[in-house]
Write a protein that holds these residues in place. Structure first.
Motif, mmCIF file in Angstrom:
data_model
loop_
_atom_site.group_PDB
_atom_site.id
_atom_site.type_symbol
_atom_site.label_atom_id
_atom_site.label_comp_id
_atom_site.label_asym_id
_atom_site.label_seq_id
_atom_site.Cartn_x
_atom_site.Cartn_y
_atom_site.Cartn_z
ATOM 1 N N SER A 120 25.822 58.433 8.085
ATOM 2 C CA SER A 120 27.126 59.071 8.187
ATOM 3 C C SER A 120 27.104 60.368 7.392
ATOM 4 C CB SER A 120 28.208 58.133 7.641
ATOM 5 O OG SER A 120 29.422 58.818 7.492
ATOM 6 N N THR A 121 27.727 61.399 7.918
ATOM 7 C CA THR A 121 27.791 62.668 7.190
ATOM 8 C C THR A 121 28.855 62.626 6.101
ATOM 9 O OG1 THR A 121 29.288 63.584 8.843
ATOM 10 C CG2 THR A 121 26.934 64.039 9.125
ATOM 11 N N THR A 122 29.728 61.630 6.137
ATOM 12 C CA THR A 122 30.789 61.530 5.135
ATOM 13 C C THR A 122 30.559 60.399 4.139
ATOM 14 O OG1 THR A 122 32.100 60.147 6.614
ATOM 15 C CG2 THR A 122 32.523 62.524 6.646
ATOM 16 N N ASP A 123 29.863 59.342 4.539
ATOM 17 C CA ASP A 123 29.641 58.178 3.684
ATOM 18 C C ASP A 123 28.148 57.878 3.662
ATOM 19 O OD1 ASP A 123 29.531 55.778 2.361
ATOM 20 O OD2 ASP A 123 30.787 54.680 3.778
ATOM 21 N N ARG A 124 27.455 58.383 2.649
ATOM 22 C CA ARG A 124 25.995 58.256 2.577
ATOM 23 C C ARG A 124 25.525 56.803 2.504
ATOM 24 N NH1 ARG A 124 24.224 62.784 4.580
ATOM 25 N NH2 ARG A 124 24.977 64.598 3.490
ATOM 26 N N ALA A 125 26.398 55.890 2.142
ATOM 27 C CA ALA A 125 26.012 54.483 2.040
ATOM 28 C C ALA A 125 25.870 53.840 3.420
ATOM 29 C CB ALA A 125 27.031 53.713 1.212
ATOM 30 N N ARG A 126 26.509 54.419 4.420
ATOM 31 C CA ARG A 126 26.445 53.851 5.779
ATOM 32 C C ARG A 126 25.218 54.388 6.497
ATOM 33 N NH1 ARG A 126 31.847 54.178 8.923
ATOM 34 N NH2 ARG A 126 30.607 52.821 10.212
ATOM 35 N N ARG A 127 24.221 53.521 6.643
ATOM 36 C CA ARG A 127 22.965 53.907 7.293
ATOM 37 C C ARG A 127 22.530 52.822 8.269
ATOM 38 N NH1 ARG A 127 20.554 58.113 4.678
ATOM 39 N NH2 ARG A 127 21.323 58.567 2.600
ATOM 40 N N ILE A 128 21.922 53.261 9.340
ATOM 41 C CA ILE A 128 21.318 52.358 10.321
ATOM 42 C C ILE A 128 19.882 52.832 10.486
ATOM 43 C CG2 ILE A 128 21.339 51.540 12.706
ATOM 44 C CD1 ILE A 128 24.317 52.416 12.814
ATOM 45 N N VAL A 129 18.915 51.946 10.341
ATOM 46 C CA VAL A 129 17.514 52.289 10.551
ATOM 47 C C VAL A 129 17.004 51.443 11.709
ATOM 48 C CG1 VAL A 129 15.198 52.327 9.559
ATOM 49 C CG2 VAL A 129 17.176 52.883 8.127
ATOM 50 N N ARG A 130 16.406 52.125 12.687
ATOM 51 C CA ARG A 130 15.844 51.427 13.853
ATOM 52 C C ARG A 130 14.460 51.974 14.138
ATOM 53 N NH1 ARG A 130 19.520 48.230 17.004
ATOM 54 N NH2 ARG A 130 17.628 47.751 18.124
ATOM 55 N N ARG A 131 13.603 51.117 14.626
ATOM 56 C CA ARG A 131 12.290 51.528 15.107
ATOM 57 C C ARG A 131 12.360 51.501 16.624
ATOM 58 N NH1 ARG A 131 11.935 49.353 10.418
ATOM 59 N NH2 ARG A 131 10.589 50.225 8.823
ATOM 60 N N ILE A 132 12.061 52.650 17.215
ATOM 61 C CA ILE A 132 12.218 52.821 18.656
ATOM 62 C C ILE A 132 10.882 53.273 19.235
ATOM 63 C CG2 ILE A 132 13.456 54.092 20.458
ATOM 64 C CD1 ILE A 132 15.757 54.440 18.438
ATOM 65 N N GLY A 133 10.532 52.746 20.382
ATOM 66 C CA GLY A 133 9.297 53.135 21.039
ATOM 67 C C GLY A 133 9.279 54.627 21.349
ATOM 68 N N ARG A 134 8.164 55.269 20.997
ATOM 69 C CA ARG A 134 8.038 56.703 21.263
ATOM 70 C C ARG A 134 8.113 56.973 22.767
ATOM 71 N NH1 ARG A 134 2.783 60.420 19.840
ATOM 72 N NH2 ARG A 134 1.752 58.647 20.794
#
Length: 157
Positions: free
Chosen positions: A56-70
């Motif tokens: 999030s550009t407003t709340d740095r604590a909100r993150r999602i990390v995903r591994r996606i096929g190239r």
């Protein structure tokens, strides 16, 4: 609406492609967009996968990390790509080329509009570093098949 103007060029040093940072929009509903920052990372030792962190550009604590096929990301630039939890397809032509990236899981669901000009250039840099046909070259197929066929407890009997 975020810009897709060229910022820093994609730099590929020997064995390395710099992370790509893009401003993306997460669609909260049909009319509401949440601006976010997506960081794409490529590890040549695991070339079939791209790690993407959405913050999030407003709340740095909100993150999602995903591994996606190239390959899924590359295919989604021009046509429907993927199935199940991760899908990507081009958006209708507008002022800036973009694609829709849909992430679904039991924990989170998100539809993101991703600008494609810089993403396409970045993906091409990863393919120059590790071509698609070399993605699986480092895999120990015999060991993989042996483990798959024998199972994890095969040597313990």
């Amino acid at each position: 609406m975020h810009s897709d103007q060229p910022h820093a060029p994609v730099r590929s040093q020997a064995g390395h492609v710099a992370p790509l940072r893009l401003d993306v929009d997460r669609m909260l509903d049909e009319f509401t967009r949440l601006p976010m920052r997506a960081t794409f990372r490529f590890d040549p030792s695991l070339p079939s996968v791209v790690t993407v962190e959405f913050a999030s550009t407003t709340d740095r604590a909100r993150r999602i990390v995903r591994r996606i096929g190239r390959e899924l990301l590359h295919g989604g630039l021009t046509a429907m790509s993927g199935c199940g939890e991760v899908r990507m397809w081009p958006a209708l032509p507008r002022e800036r080329p973009s694609a829709w990236l849909l992430l679904e899981s039991s924990e989170v669901e998100g539809l993101f509009e991703v600008p494609t000009r810089r993403l396409a250039a970045w993906l091409e840099a990863t393919y120059r570093l590790v071509p698609a046909e070399a993605e699986w070259g480092g895999l120990n197929w015999d060991g993989f098949l042996m483990e798959l066929l024998d199972g994890p407890d095969a040597g313990n009997s």
